[in-house]
Design a protein around this motif. Structure first.
Motif, PDB file in Angstrom:
ATOM      1  N   ARG A  25       5.941  17.042   0.798  1.00 21.08           N
ATOM      2  CA  ARG A  25       4.907  16.400   1.601  1.00 21.08           C
ATOM      3  C   ARG A  25       5.351  16.102   3.025  1.00 21.08           C
ATOM      4  NH1 ARG A  25       0.031  15.041   0.770  1.00 21.08           N
ATOM      5  NH2 ARG A  25       0.240  12.764   0.758  1.00 21.08           N
ATOM      6  N   GLY A  26       6.671  16.138   3.252  1.00 22.92           N
ATOM      7  CA  GLY A  26       7.195  15.659   4.519  1.00 22.92           C
ATOM      8  C   GLY A  26       7.379  14.158   4.465  1.00 22.92           C
ATOM      9  N   TYR A  27       8.311  13.642   5.247  1.00 25.86           N
ATOM     10  CA  TYR A  27       8.605  12.211   5.182  1.00 25.86           C
ATOM     11  C   TYR A  27       7.401  11.362   5.550  1.00 25.86           C
ATOM     12  CZ  TYR A  27      10.598   7.675   6.301  1.00 25.86           C
ATOM     13  OH  TYR A  27      10.850   6.317   6.345  1.00 25.86           O
ATOM     14  N   THR A  28       6.699  11.721   6.610  1.00 26.76           N
ATOM     15  CA  THR A  28       5.597  10.885   7.095  1.00 26.76           C
ATOM     16  C   THR A  28       4.478  10.765   6.070  1.00 26.76           C
ATOM     17  OG1 THR A  28       6.108  11.507   9.380  1.00 26.76           O
ATOM     18  CG2 THR A  28       3.920  10.595   8.953  1.00 26.76           C
ATOM     19  N   SER A  29       4.148  11.870   5.396  1.00 24.97           N
ATOM     20  CA  SER A  29       3.031  11.859   4.440  1.00 24.97           C
ATOM     21  C   SER A  29       3.421  11.314   3.073  1.00 24.97           C
ATOM     22  CB  SER A  29       2.474  13.278   4.276  1.00 24.97           C
ATOM     23  OG  SER A  29       1.976  13.770   5.502  1.00 24.97           O
ATOM     24  N   ALA A  30       4.690  11.316   2.757  1.00 22.94           N
ATOM     25  CA  ALA A  30       5.126  10.843   1.442  1.00 22.94           C
ATOM     26  C   ALA A  30       4.873   9.344   1.296  1.00 22.94           C
ATOM     27  CB  ALA A  30       6.621  11.134   1.260  1.00 22.94           C
ATOM     28  N   THR A  31       4.503   8.916   0.100  1.00 27.60           N
ATOM     29  CA  THR A  31       4.261   7.500  -0.165  1.00 27.60           C
ATOM     30  C   THR A  31       5.166   7.003  -1.289  1.00 27.60           C
ATOM     31  OG1 THR A  31       2.553   7.862  -1.853  1.00 27.60           O
ATOM     32  CG2 THR A  31       1.835   7.816   0.468  1.00 27.60           C
ATOM     33  N   ILE A  32       5.398   5.704  -1.288  1.00 26.76           N
ATOM     34  CA  ILE A  32       6.188   5.090  -2.360  1.00 26.76           C
ATOM     35  C   ILE A  32       5.506   5.321  -3.708  1.00 26.76           C
ATOM     36  CG2 ILE A  32       6.948   2.888  -3.333  1.00 26.76           C
ATOM     37  CD1 ILE A  32       8.707   3.797  -1.092  1.00 26.76           C
ATOM     38  N   GLY A  33       4.172   5.272  -3.734  1.00 24.47           N
ATOM     39  CA  GLY A  33       3.449   5.492  -4.979  1.00 24.47           C
ATOM     40  C   GLY A  33       3.725   6.864  -5.565  1.00 24.47           C
ATOM     41  N   GLU A  34       3.742   7.887  -4.714  1.00 27.72           N
ATOM     42  CA  GLU A  34       4.034   9.241  -5.192  1.00 27.72           C
ATOM     43  C   GLU A  34       5.453   9.337  -5.740  1.00 27.72           C
ATOM     44  OE1 GLU A  34       1.556  12.321  -2.425  1.00 27.72           O
ATOM     45  OE2 GLU A  34       3.006  11.035  -1.381  1.00 27.72           O
ATOM     46  N   ILE A  35       6.372   8.666  -5.071  1.00 22.55           N
ATOM     47  CA  ILE A  35       7.764   8.698  -5.525  1.00 22.55           C
ATOM     48  C   ILE A  35       7.901   7.979  -6.860  1.00 22.55           C
ATOM     49  CG2 ILE A  35      10.101   7.902  -4.982  1.00 22.55           C
ATOM     50  CD1 ILE A  35       9.301   8.307  -1.979  1.00 22.55           C
ATOM     51  N   LEU A  36       7.198   6.856  -7.024  1.00 23.55           N
ATOM     52  CA  LEU A  36       7.221   6.143  -8.303  1.00 23.55           C
ATOM     53  C   LEU A  36       6.673   7.004  -9.424  1.00 23.55           C
ATOM     54  CD1 LEU A  36       6.006   2.589  -7.192  1.00 23.55           C
ATOM     55  CD2 LEU A  36       8.288   3.192  -8.013  1.00 23.55           C
ATOM     56  N   ASP A  37       5.564   7.674  -9.170  1.00 23.79           N
ATOM     57  CA  ASP A  37       4.969   8.538 -10.195  1.00 23.79           C
ATOM     58  C   ASP A  37       5.924   9.663 -10.582  1.00 23.79           C
ATOM     59  OD1 ASP A  37       2.677   7.028 -10.195  1.00 23.79           O
ATOM     60  OD2 ASP A  37       1.543   8.371  -8.881  1.00 23.79           O
ATOM     61  N   ARG A  38       6.566  10.256  -9.588  1.00 24.83           N
ATOM     62  CA  ARG A  38       7.472  11.363  -9.860  1.00 24.83           C
ATOM     63  C   ARG A  38       8.709  10.888 -10.631  1.00 24.83           C
ATOM     64  NH1 ARG A  38       8.083  16.393  -7.202  1.00 24.83           N
ATOM     65  NH2 ARG A  38       5.905  16.019  -6.690  1.00 24.83           N
ATOM     66  N   ALA A  39       9.203   9.703 -10.253  1.00 22.48           N
ATOM     67  CA  ALA A  39      10.419   9.200 -10.899  1.00 22.48           C
ATOM     68  C   ALA A  39      10.146   8.598 -12.273  1.00 22.48           C
ATOM     69  CB  ALA A  39      11.076   8.152 -10.000  1.00 22.48           C
ATOM     70  N   GLY A  40       8.931   8.113 -12.487  1.00 22.74           N
ATOM     71  CA  GLY A  40       8.608   7.473 -13.756  1.00 22.74           C
ATOM     72  C   GLY A  40       9.299   6.129 -13.926  1.00 22.74           C
ATOM     73  N   VAL A  41       9.448   5.391 -12.820  1.00 21.65           N
ATOM     74  CA  VAL A  41      10.075   4.076 -12.886  1.00 21.65           C
ATOM     75  C   VAL A  41       9.112   3.037 -12.315  1.00 21.65           C
ATOM     76  CG1 VAL A  41      12.382   5.076 -12.644  1.00 21.65           C
ATOM     77  CG2 VAL A  41      11.168   4.272 -10.607  1.00 21.65           C
ATOM     78  N   THR A  42       9.437   1.777 -12.526  1.00 23.23           N
ATOM     79  CA  THR A  42       8.604   0.706 -12.008  1.00 23.23           C
ATOM     80  C   THR A  42       8.919   0.450 -10.534  1.00 23.23           C
ATOM     81  OG1 THR A  42      10.194  -1.040 -12.553  1.00 23.23           O
ATOM     82  CG2 THR A  42       8.629  -0.381 -14.282  1.00 23.23           C
ATOM     83  N   LYS A  43       7.982  -0.219  -9.868  1.00 24.27           N
ATOM     84  CA  LYS A  43       8.212  -0.585  -8.468  1.00 24.27           C
ATOM     85  C   LYS A  43       9.428  -1.494  -8.351  1.00 24.27           C
ATOM     86  CE  LYS A  43       4.640  -1.263  -5.897  1.00 24.27           C
ATOM     87  NZ  LYS A  43       3.449  -1.846  -5.218  1.00 24.27           N
ATOM     88  N   GLY A  44       9.595  -2.391  -9.311  1.00 29.39           N
ATOM     89  CA  GLY A  44      10.745  -3.292  -9.289  1.00 29.39           C
ATOM     90  C   GLY A  44      12.064  -2.534  -9.366  1.00 29.39           C
ATOM     91  N   ALA A  45      12.094  -1.498 -10.204  1.00 23.66           N
ATOM     92  CA  ALA A  45      13.317  -0.702 -10.330  1.00 23.66           C
ATOM     93  C   ALA A  45      13.634   0.004  -9.027  1.00 23.66           C
ATOM     94  CB  ALA A  45      13.174   0.311 -11.460  1.00 23.66           C
ATOM     95  N   LEU A  46      12.605   0.534  -8.379  1.00 27.63           N
ATOM     96  CA  LEU A  46      12.833   1.230  -7.109  1.00 27.63           C
ATOM     97  C   LEU A  46      13.345   0.269  -6.047  1.00 27.63           C
ATOM     98  CD1 LEU A  46      10.659   3.949  -5.462  1.00 27.63           C
ATOM     99  CD2 LEU A  46      11.449   2.017  -4.099  1.00 27.63           C
ATOM    100  N   TYR A  47      12.681  -0.889  -5.921  1.00 28.76           N
ATOM    101  CA  TYR A  47      13.079  -1.827  -4.871  1.00 28.76           C
ATOM    102  C   TYR A  47      14.391  -2.549  -5.183  1.00 28.76           C
ATOM    103  CZ  TYR A  47       8.831  -1.092  -2.215  1.00 28.76           C
ATOM    104  OH  TYR A  47       7.829  -0.519  -1.453  1.00 28.76           O
TER     105      TYR A  47
END
Length: 232
Positions: A25-47
């Motif tokens: 997606r490129g850095y600018t278009s990428a979102t934290i939500g997309e990364i969470l979905d791809r990783a299959g982890v919670t927001k708390g785990a990411l942060y």
């Protein structure tokens, strides 16, 4: 220990997911939500591991140098080994490819890409400074300028290889780069002993994996599934 191993794996999973999303997606278009979905982890785990999207990008950047190679008698051999292994990893490890792609992403206007190059330049500067102190470099060599020239040259070579053949010939191109670069900075006695070969990276990575297996559970610097042959 089990908790620590889970944390290492979770961090690696997040980085791989972020790298994939940044790459697609490129850095600018990428979102934290997309990364969470791809990783299959919670927001708390990411942060827990990364405080922001920019910190994620820095984590991806660090994968360029996130490996400890066996020490060598010559600091210039260690410099060569770093370049050869990076070329190998660029061919076979998606996270490392994403790291370089992110650093060169001209569209990432809101991301400071300086750290990606700074880390790499600093690593090379340290090796060259140690080499000069040990008498391995010619007297005229400016360590800082040489480190920046090597990083710039490698960046251009890998980009050309990517455009020409998806990096299939990258290891050979990096060997050619060193064959032209080293005689201009290295004292002849040291130059004659350097191993600059396409096959060397595969041998080094095989040694790293063997040592990690002997030491215990593998860490996340070199994925266990990464090929260790030169691929050439």
């Amino acid at each position: 220990m089990a908790r620590q191993e889970r944390a290492i794996r979770t961090r690696r999973t997040i980085l791989e997911a972020a790298a994939a999303v940044f790459d697609e997606r490129g850095y600018t278009s990428a979102t934290i939500g997309e990364i969470l979905d791809r990783a299959g982890v919670t927001k708390g785990a990411l942060y827990f591991h990364f405080g922001s999207k920019e910190e994620l990008a820095v984590g991806v950047f660090e994968e360029q140098i996130a490996i400890t190679l066996p020490p060598q008698p010559s600091r210039l051999q260690e410099l060569v080994d770093t370049g050869l292994v990076l070329a190998h990893r660029l061919r076979f490890e998606p996270l490392v490819r994403a790291s370089v792609g992110l650093a060169l992403d001209q569209g990432a206007m809101d991301l400071d890409r300086t750290p990606a190059f700074r880390m790499w330049i600093d690593q090379n500067t340290q090796k060259l400074a140690e080499a000069k102190a040990r008498g391995e470099l010619l007297e005229h060599v400016d360590v800082a300028e040489t480190a920046e020239l090597l990083v710039g040259s490698f960046s251009g070579v890998q980009l050309l290889s990517q455009l020409r053949c998806q990096r299939e010939d990258l290891e050979r191109r990096v060997v050619v780069l060193f064959e032209h670069f080293l005689p201009s900075i290295t004292v002849p006695a040291v130059l004659a002993r350097l191993d600059v070969s396409v096959e060397r990276a595969g041998r080094l990575l095989a040694q790293v994996l063997t040592e990690e297996e002997a030491a215990g559970p593998a860490q996340d610097s070199v994925p266990a599934q990464a090929p260790v042959s030169s691929g050439a």
